[in-house]
Design an enzyme around this catalytic site. Structure first.
Site, PDB file in Angstrom:
ATOM      1  N   GLY A  17       0.822  -1.292  -0.012  1.00  0.00           N
ATOM      2  CA  GLY A  17       0.139   0.004  -0.066  1.00  0.00           C
ATOM      3  C   GLY A  17       0.966   1.305   0.102  1.00  0.00           C
ATOM      4  O   GLY A  17       2.131   1.148  -0.385  1.00  0.00           O
ATOM      5  N   GLU A  18       0.211   2.180   0.619  1.00  0.00           N
ATOM      6  CA  GLU A  18       1.051   3.799   0.536  1.00  0.00           C
ATOM      7  C   GLU A  18       1.024   4.203  -0.793  1.00  0.00           C
ATOM      8  O   GLU A  18       1.679   5.298  -0.851  1.00  0.00           O
ATOM      9  CB  GLU A  18       2.616   3.451   1.082  1.00  0.00           C
ATOM     10  CG  GLU A  18       2.439   2.846   2.501  1.00  0.00           C
ATOM     11  CD  GLU A  18       4.114   2.916   3.107  1.00  0.00           C
ATOM     12  OE1 GLU A  18       5.072   3.171   2.349  1.00  0.00           O
ATOM     13  OE2 GLU A  18       4.176   2.611   4.362  1.00  0.00           O
ATOM     14  N   GLY A  19       0.685   3.495  -1.774  1.00  0.00           N
ATOM     15  CA  GLY A  19       1.034   3.911  -3.208  1.00  0.00           C
ATOM     16  C   GLY A  19       2.314   3.391  -3.702  1.00  0.00           C
ATOM     17  O   GLY A  19       2.966   3.975  -4.704  1.00  0.00           O
TER      18      GLY A  19
END
Lengths: 332, 332
Positions: B299-301
């Site tokens: 996640g987090e981009g």
């Protein structure tokens, strides 16, 4: 006994303790354990060859070997005339090419090395691509090119109109199986040309049926840039420089190394899987998983260069991110 | 009728003539036609949204929406406690995180936006995640965050302990099929936790069985950062900014948009395929091929940011490389 044979007997190994330190740190870094899985392994790989627990990529470099091929001059096995090799070589040198555009974005320098433009190798259907003297000269040039670089990640690429034909011959001779399965369309040859490629590869492979030394196979049915690629890969290993391999031609060129010494490519990753069908077969044989799979079929080192930012990110994910302990101690 | 519903009726389309010009140029650039195939298509995609035949990526930006989840506070569905959301948010803001390390290498700015840290949504098993007022507030915050950016490629990411559970609920409610197939281990929950996730998703989906509006589904069983991601995706479209989507949570968050308006994600590519098993299913449903497939699940981009250099290279491969005519005229 060539320089390559000799060097393969004295290959340095990676720094297991540095790799292990990254493995440990990866489990402690400020993210769920295993969240980057493969990229953490990439960082371990770099750490092992850089001899550091905090790996970074700061000076990637591309090396493109270019040469012409007798078989391409003698029969139409490429969608492009052999003169294109020199035109492309000039484009690399003037930074007016795909690989140099990619390299700028990857923060890499690119050096193009002429190992036989306009000096085609022997027609591999009927004679050795390189005699022993030229083989030695090409090896020396490739080693010198690597030794002139100050780099922490070497990207290997090539240019040589017609060079998927000798690549297929090397692969077929060393990996076996149906010859036709190693022959693809390269830069886009038509059906008739594809058939000429198949026949040329069969003739070359049949001609060297008695030869068992993989380096001799490379000298007989390879090409000057393929020999340079193999020598450069070994030269990088001697300096503990990790190498990013490109597509079918580069991978075929280093196959003789792994055939002699199974650990010879431990310092190499493969940047991408080419659309040339033989590449995936070669990668399976070498046990290498490509970082990218983008249907590219350009050569020039472009697929390997495209993977460089991922390696830099993998290292930054270890070296530039605190562990949970570092973070909570620092902020708590 | 929300802002999202309204905006979906007035989506701008891409500039077909700019995309067509890139398509034409790609066939003339100094490399074999089709050698970059997919990357040429990436350049066409950027060109269409940038309204230029010479696309470049010069100011990529990451936007990370973070929030907490009532279902995660109420039952153990994540390997991490909910307090980690805030800790990670601080790490993003202080550039001490994986995504910010990746962004530095991609030349991108990262902005982290709090849309509900410490203000958990309703427990989706029993009540709506967001009431209408909060939904509207989150949409407004997300649109404002996008409108504050000066970017040519928006990378969307998220942080929210427990948020693969609402993501699975949104996917299951809108895409159907076995609920269990949408539920994975997220950051690494154990077998018991995985079973709790499955039950929670089933309860949430059953609770909203009568609801047909996909945006209402998102409000009911999603989460604040999921709503923000959907709104940001639409806001970017209104400004013709191409978007790089990340993993399972981001893709689930934008699924309602495509369910209402099949062209709503035409300005979006997907950076990577997550190791979370539902992601590939979602991508298949949306007809999106991920640029990378690296087993990441952070996640987090991060997976989207890892793909940014490829997009920049794709554009450079069109805009910074001469055509055969330009090259031979210039050097001949």
């Amino acid at each position: 006994m060539t320089w390559i044979h000799d060097a393969l007997k004295r290959l340095p190994t990676c720094d297991q303790s540095a790799a292990a330190a990254v493995h440990t740190r990866a489990a402690q870094v400020l993210r769920p354990n295993g969240a980057l899985r493969w990229l953490d392994e990439v960082a371990e790989w770099i750490a092992g060859w850089h001899h550091t627990a905090m790996p970074r990529i700061q000076a990637p470099a591309g090396l493109i070997f270019a040469a012409d091929h007798g078989v391409a001059a003698a029969t139409e096995i490429s969608a492009y005339p052999t003169g294109v090799t020199e035109a492309m070589f000039n484009a690399y040198r003037q930074h007016r090419s795909t690989i140099t555009a990619f390299a700028r974005l990857a923060g890499a320098q690119v050096t193009a090395v002429d190992v036989g433009i306009g000096v085609p190798t022997g027609d591999i259907r009927y004679e050795a691509a390189l005699d022993e003297a030229r083989f030695a000269d090409v090896v020396e040039a490739a080693v010198a090119a690597v030794d002139a670089l100050d780099t922490d990640l070497l990207v290997l690429g090539e240019m040589g109109i017609g060079n998927t034909t000798p690549s297929a011959a090397v692969a077929a001779a060393l990996a076996g199986g149906e010859t036709a399965a190693w022959v693809g369309r390269g830069t886009g040859i038509d059906d008739d040309g594809l058939e000429r490629k198949r026949v040329a590869v069969q003739e070359a492979v049949r001609r060297i049926a008695g030869i068992t030394d993989p380096i001799e196979v490379l000298r007989e049915v390879g090409g000057a840039e393929l020999v340079a690629l193999a020598a450069a890969t070994v030269a990088a290993r001697l300096r503990s420089i990790p190498v990013m391999l490109d597509g079918y031609v580069v991978t075929a060129a280093v196959l003789p190394l792994a055939t002699i010494e199974p650990t010879a490519l431990d310092h190499c990753m493969v940047g991408h899987c080419s659309a040339e069908p033989g590449h995936r077969r070669l990668l399976d044989r070498l046990g290498k998983r490509p970082l990218l799979d983008l249907d590219m079929r350009l050569g020039e080192g472009s697929g390997a260069m495209a993977a460089v930012p991922l390696v830099a990110m993998a290292c930054a994910g270890i070296s530039e991110v605190p562990t949970f302990d570092e973070w909570f101690d620092g902020s708590g």
